[in-house]
Design an enzyme around this catalytic site. Sequence first.
Site, PDB file in Angstrom:
ATOM      1  N   ARG A   1       0.747  -1.183   0.031  1.00  0.00           N
ATOM      2  CA  ARG A   1       0.075  -0.127   0.098  1.00  0.00           C
ATOM      3  C   ARG A   1       0.742   1.302  -0.053  1.00  0.00           C
ATOM      4  O   ARG A   1       1.165   1.736   1.234  1.00  0.00           O
ATOM      5  CB  ARG A   1      -1.067  -0.133   1.221  1.00  0.00           C
ATOM      6  CG  ARG A   1      -1.726  -1.038   0.997  1.00  0.00           C
ATOM      7  CD  ARG A   1      -2.727  -1.177   2.316  1.00  0.00           C
ATOM      8  NE  ARG A   1      -3.689  -2.364   2.372  1.00  0.00           N
ATOM      9  CZ  ARG A   1      -4.508  -2.615   3.599  1.00  0.00           C
ATOM     10  NH1 ARG A   1      -4.295  -1.837   4.498  1.00  0.00           N
ATOM     11  NH2 ARG A   1      -5.232  -3.470   3.490  1.00  0.00           N
TER      12      ARG A   1
ATOM     13  N   ASP B   1       2.279   5.092  -0.373  1.00  0.00           N
ATOM     14  CA  ASP B   1       1.796   6.276   0.172  1.00  0.00           C
ATOM     15  C   ASP B   1       1.685   7.398  -0.914  1.00  0.00           C
ATOM     16  O   ASP B   1       2.076   6.968  -2.243  1.00  0.00           O
ATOM     17  CB  ASP B   1       2.529   6.845   1.325  1.00  0.00           C
ATOM     18  CG  ASP B   1       2.255   6.215   2.590  1.00  0.00           C
ATOM     19  OD1 ASP B   1       1.641   5.523   2.955  1.00  0.00           O
ATOM     20  OD2 ASP B   1       3.664   6.406   3.399  1.00  0.00           O
TER      21      ASP B   1
ATOM     22  N   TYR C   1      12.056  -2.381  -1.924  1.00  0.00           N
ATOM     23  CA  TYR C   1      12.032  -1.004  -2.077  1.00  0.00           C
ATOM     24  C   TYR C   1      13.239  -0.434  -2.543  1.00  0.00           C
ATOM     25  O   TYR C   1      14.065  -0.707  -2.259  1.00  0.00           O
ATOM     26  CB  TYR C   1      11.309  -0.187  -1.018  1.00  0.00           C
ATOM     27  CG  TYR C   1       9.843  -0.332  -0.809  1.00  0.00           C
ATOM     28  CD1 TYR C   1       8.993   0.630  -1.481  1.00  0.00           C
ATOM     29  CD2 TYR C   1       9.329  -1.340  -0.143  1.00  0.00           C
ATOM     30  CE1 TYR C   1       7.782   0.462  -1.294  1.00  0.00           C
ATOM     31  CE2 TYR C   1       7.910  -1.330   0.144  1.00  0.00           C
ATOM     32  CZ  TYR C   1       7.006  -0.517  -0.632  1.00  0.00           C
ATOM     33  OH  TYR C   1       5.680  -0.698  -0.402  1.00  0.00           O
TER      34      TYR C   1
ATOM     35  N   ARG D   1      11.103   5.513   4.249  1.00  0.00           N
ATOM     36  CA  ARG D   1      11.236   7.002   3.980  1.00  0.00           C
ATOM     37  C   ARG D   1      11.789   7.579   5.270  1.00  0.00           C
ATOM     38  O   ARG D   1      12.635   8.471   5.442  1.00  0.00           O
ATOM     39  CB  ARG D   1      10.006   7.895   3.566  1.00  0.00           C
ATOM     40  CG  ARG D   1       9.489   7.683   2.127  1.00  0.00           C
ATOM     41  CD  ARG D   1       8.171   7.859   1.849  1.00  0.00           C
ATOM     42  NE  ARG D   1       7.887   9.542   2.031  1.00  0.00           N
ATOM     43  CZ  ARG D   1       6.819   9.845   2.269  1.00  0.00           C
ATOM     44  NH1 ARG D   1       5.588   9.234   2.699  1.00  0.00           N
ATOM     45  NH2 ARG D   1       6.742  11.422   2.636  1.00  0.00           N
TER      46      ARG D   1
END
Length: 247
Positions: free
Chosen positions: A55, A57, A115, A200
């Site tokens: 999911r 952002d 990622y 992040r």
Amino acid sequence: MAGSMRTIRMQIEYDGTDYSGWQRQPGEVLTVQGEIERVLRRITQEPVGIDGAGRTDRGVHARGQVASFTTGSPMPTSRLMHSANSLLPPTIRITSMRQAPESFHARFSATSREYRYFLVERPSAIDSRFAGCCHGKPDLFAMNRLATLLTGTHDFAAFSKESSDQHGTLCTVSEARWYRSGRFCVLGIEANRFLRSMVRFLVAGMIEAGMGRLEEEEFARMLESGCRPSDLKPADAAGLFLWKVRY
């Protein structure tokens, strides 16, 4: 009439800049999931709900998002994919679509997600859509020392936004390392699961250390204590890509 139900698995890439994240939201909010569902419903003429592996952002991109859905439509997957891509905006592209076992679920069947975060040293009119900026030359060796601390199972509470559907804050990271690729510094990180904004926040902490503004010991303390300084904000979403999902 619809025939027997099939489970369909698809891989998707998207430029997340203009979307309020992956997950569908009520009202007129533009999301990646919402756009794909809208198109699939139009093609199949049935209610379609898709499940994504990650999911992402608002503003986060994907090279290898995986999603699954069930359909009674007998349309061949090649035609379904072609039809969907012709109706989707150019910032979303289904790159593969095939029938999967009935038990397959894009989110729950996944074993790990990878990622990548792309970072440039100076602001760029071109790269700013797909990279964060650290405004200077970071110490990649220092950042990699911190990346090494992340491997294994840890409590990443200090590096996440609280989320209502979060099942605990333990994650197992199998790989994390920074490397240079052309003008980019890139973090590749793979784990069994990620918390909301976790990559992040980790990137932000490592950039602060790489720019000499945060002691490496302080970063390690954040990981151990579950607390982060209030002035640490997550790195720019533009640099983050959901790169690959493994099953």
